[in-house]
Scaffold this motif. Structure first.
Motif, PDB file in Angstrom:
ATOM      1  N   ASN A   6       0.826  -1.215   0.000  1.00  0.00           N
ATOM      2  CA  ASN A   6       0.000   0.000   0.000  1.00  0.00           C
ATOM      3  C   ASN A   6       0.856   1.259   0.000  1.00  0.00           C
ATOM      4  O   ASN A   6       0.508   2.256  -0.634  1.00  0.00           O
ATOM      5  N   GLU A   7       1.967   1.209   0.695  1.00  0.00           N
ATOM      6  CA  GLU A   7       2.877   2.349   0.729  1.00  0.00           C
ATOM      7  C   GLU A   7       3.436   2.633  -0.665  1.00  0.00           C
ATOM      8  O   GLU A   7       3.494   3.781  -1.108  1.00  0.00           O
ATOM      9  N   HIS A   8       3.800   1.580  -1.385  1.00  0.00           N
ATOM     10  CA  HIS A   8       4.308   1.757  -2.744  1.00  0.00           C
ATOM     11  C   HIS A   8       3.227   2.296  -3.672  1.00  0.00           C
ATOM     12  O   HIS A   8       3.507   3.161  -4.517  1.00  0.00           O
ATOM     13  N   VAL A   9       2.011   1.806  -3.523  1.00  0.00           N
ATOM     14  CA  VAL A   9       0.899   2.302  -4.335  1.00  0.00           C
ATOM     15  C   VAL A   9       0.667   3.782  -4.055  1.00  0.00           C
ATOM     16  O   VAL A   9       0.469   4.574  -4.975  1.00  0.00           O
ATOM     17  N   ARG A  14       1.054   9.479  -5.606  1.00  0.00           N
ATOM     18  CA  ARG A  14       1.592  10.816  -5.333  1.00  0.00           C
ATOM     19  C   ARG A  14       2.432  11.301  -6.518  1.00  0.00           C
ATOM     20  O   ARG A  14       2.344  12.454  -6.932  1.00  0.00           O
ATOM     21  N   LYS A  15       3.232  10.406  -7.078  1.00  0.00           N
ATOM     22  CA  LYS A  15       4.065  10.760  -8.233  1.00  0.00           C
ATOM     23  C   LYS A  15       3.192  11.168  -9.425  1.00  0.00           C
ATOM     24  O   LYS A  15       3.465  12.155 -10.098  1.00  0.00           O
ATOM     25  N   GLN A  16       2.122  10.423  -9.662  1.00  0.00           N
ATOM     26  CA  GLN A  16       1.233  10.733 -10.776  1.00  0.00           C
ATOM     27  C   GLN A  16       0.501  12.058 -10.556  1.00  0.00           C
ATOM     28  O   GLN A  16       0.311  12.824 -11.503  1.00  0.00           O
ATOM     29  N   GLU A  19       2.897  14.806 -11.319  1.00  0.00           N
ATOM     30  CA  GLU A  19       3.037  14.963 -12.768  1.00  0.00           C
ATOM     31  C   GLU A  19       1.839  15.713 -13.334  1.00  0.00           C
ATOM     32  O   GLU A  19       1.987  16.557 -14.220  1.00  0.00           O
ATOM     33  N   GLN A  20       0.651  15.408 -12.838  1.00  0.00           N
ATOM     34  CA  GLN A  20      -0.566  16.062 -13.302  1.00  0.00           C
ATOM     35  C   GLN A  20      -0.534  17.561 -12.965  1.00  0.00           C
ATOM     36  O   GLN A  20      -0.922  18.393 -13.773  1.00  0.00           O
ATOM     37  N   LEU A  21      -0.027  17.894 -11.769  1.00  0.00           N
ATOM     38  CA  LEU A  21       0.053  19.286 -11.347  1.00  0.00           C
ATOM     39  C   LEU A  21       1.213  20.018 -12.001  1.00  0.00           C
ATOM     40  O   LEU A  21       1.164  21.227 -12.185  1.00  0.00           O
ATOM     41  N   GLY A  22       2.281  19.296 -12.286  1.00  0.00           N
ATOM     42  CA  GLY A  22       3.467  19.916 -12.859  1.00  0.00           C
ATOM     43  C   GLY A  22       4.386  20.540 -11.828  1.00  0.00           C
ATOM     44  O   GLY A  22       5.313  21.258 -12.181  1.00  0.00           O
ATOM     45  N   VAL A  23       4.112  20.293 -10.560  1.00  0.00           N
ATOM     46  CA  VAL A  23       4.946  20.804  -9.469  1.00  0.00           C
ATOM     47  C   VAL A  23       5.031  19.745  -8.375  1.00  0.00           C
ATOM     48  O   VAL A  23       4.113  18.952  -8.208  1.00  0.00           O
ATOM     49  N   PRO A  24       6.128  19.750  -7.622  1.00  0.00           N
ATOM     50  CA  PRO A  24       6.222  18.794  -6.518  1.00  0.00           C
ATOM     51  C   PRO A  24       5.288  19.181  -5.374  1.00  0.00           C
ATOM     52  O   PRO A  24       5.038  20.369  -5.129  1.00  0.00           O
ATOM     53  N   LEU A  25       4.755  18.188  -4.702  1.00  0.00           N
ATOM     54  CA  LEU A  25       3.904  18.433  -3.541  1.00  0.00           C
ATOM     55  C   LEU A  25       4.764  18.698  -2.315  1.00  0.00           C
ATOM     56  O   LEU A  25       5.896  18.221  -2.226  1.00  0.00           O
ATOM     57  N   PRO A  26       4.239  19.440  -1.357  1.00  0.00           N
ATOM     58  CA  PRO A  26       4.999  19.667  -0.122  1.00  0.00           C
ATOM     59  C   PRO A  26       5.190  18.356   0.639  1.00  0.00           C
ATOM     60  O   PRO A  26       4.403  17.414   0.470  1.00  0.00           O
ATOM     61  N   ASP A  27       6.213  18.307   1.469  1.00  0.00           N
ATOM     62  CA  ASP A  27       6.445  17.117   2.284  1.00  0.00           C
ATOM     63  C   ASP A  27       5.226  16.845   3.147  1.00  0.00           C
ATOM     64  O   ASP A  27       4.602  17.768   3.676  1.00  0.00           O
ATOM     65  N   MET A  28       4.910  15.583   3.323  1.00  0.00           N
ATOM     66  CA  MET A  28       3.739  15.214   4.103  1.00  0.00           C
ATOM     67  C   MET A  28       3.931  15.506   5.586  1.00  0.00           C
ATOM     68  O   MET A  28       2.967  15.699   6.312  1.00  0.00           O
ATOM     69  N   ALA A  47      -6.534  17.594  -9.605  1.00  0.00           N
ATOM     70  CA  ALA A  47      -5.585  16.670 -10.230  1.00  0.00           C
ATOM     71  C   ALA A  47      -6.059  15.232 -10.093  1.00  0.00           C
ATOM     72  O   ALA A  47      -5.916  14.431 -11.027  1.00  0.00           O
ATOM     73  N   ALA A  48      -6.637  14.888  -8.953  1.00  0.00           N
ATOM     74  CA  ALA A  48      -7.143  13.529  -8.750  1.00  0.00           C
ATOM     75  C   ALA A  48      -8.282  13.232  -9.717  1.00  0.00           C
ATOM     76  O   ALA A  48      -8.369  12.125 -10.266  1.00  0.00           O
ATOM     77  N   ASP A  49      -9.166  14.209  -9.953  1.00  0.00           N
ATOM     78  CA  ASP A  49     -10.245  14.027 -10.926  1.00  0.00           C
ATOM     79  C   ASP A  49      -9.683  13.774 -12.320  1.00  0.00           C
ATOM     80  O   ASP A  49     -10.145  12.882 -13.033  1.00  0.00           O
ATOM     81  N   LYS A  50      -8.690  14.556 -12.707  1.00  0.00           N
ATOM     82  CA  LYS A  50      -8.079  14.376 -14.034  1.00  0.00           C
ATOM     83  C   LYS A  50      -7.412  13.014 -14.144  1.00  0.00           C
ATOM     84  O   LYS A  50      -7.523  12.334 -15.169  1.00  0.00           O
ATOM     85  N   LEU A  51      -6.729  12.597 -13.085  1.00  0.00           N
ATOM     86  CA  LEU A  51      -6.053  11.304 -13.083  1.00  0.00           C
ATOM     87  C   LEU A  51      -7.070  10.172 -13.173  1.00  0.00           C
ATOM     88  O   LEU A  51      -6.869   9.201 -13.901  1.00  0.00           O
ATOM     89  N   LEU A  52      -8.198  10.312 -12.473  1.00  0.00           N
ATOM     90  CA  LEU A  52      -9.253   9.299 -12.534  1.00  0.00           C
ATOM     91  C   LEU A  52      -9.826   9.203 -13.943  1.00  0.00           C
ATOM     92  O   LEU A  52     -10.003   8.099 -14.474  1.00  0.00           O
ATOM     93  N   MET A  53     -10.093  10.347 -14.558  1.00  0.00           N
ATOM     94  CA  MET A  53     -10.626  10.334 -15.928  1.00  0.00           C
ATOM     95  C   MET A  53      -9.637   9.699 -16.893  1.00  0.00           C
ATOM     96  O   MET A  53     -10.027   8.934 -17.782  1.00  0.00           O
ATOM     97  N   LYS A  54      -8.365   9.996 -16.709  1.00  0.00           N
ATOM     98  CA  LYS A  54      -7.328   9.416 -17.562  1.00  0.00           C
ATOM     99  C   LYS A  54      -7.296   7.898 -17.396  1.00  0.00           C
ATOM    100  O   LYS A  54      -7.243   7.159 -18.377  1.00  0.00           O
TER     101      LYS A  54
END
Length: 64
Positions: A6-9, A14-16, A19-28, A47-54
């Motif tokens: 699950n951690e790898h998933v 997060r990586k996807q 990529e969708q946003l075009g910027v790195p996310l802040p540290d969790m 971004a999650a909506d776009k990724l789901l549609m893709k």
């Protein structure tokens, strides 16, 4: 073992999203001001909506 998978998933998702946003996310682990956290949440939702549609489009294409 499932927790490790699950951690790898989650890292791949997060990586996807990044990529969708075009910027790195802040540290969790970092705390953010409330206003920034709200804005990041909005961006993540979009971004999650776009990724789901893709992903759905790819599945439909594979089924065809």
């Amino acid at each position: 073992m499932m927790a490790h998978i699950n951690e790898h998933v989650a890292f791949e998702y997060r990586k996807q999203i990044q990529e969708q946003l075009g910027v790195p996310l802040p540290d969790m682990d970092k705390e953010m001001p409330r206003e920034i956290e709200v804005e990041v949440s909005r961006m993540l939702a979009a971004a999650a909506d776009k990724l789901l549609m893709k992903s759905q489009a790819e599945v439909q294409q594979q089924q065809a």
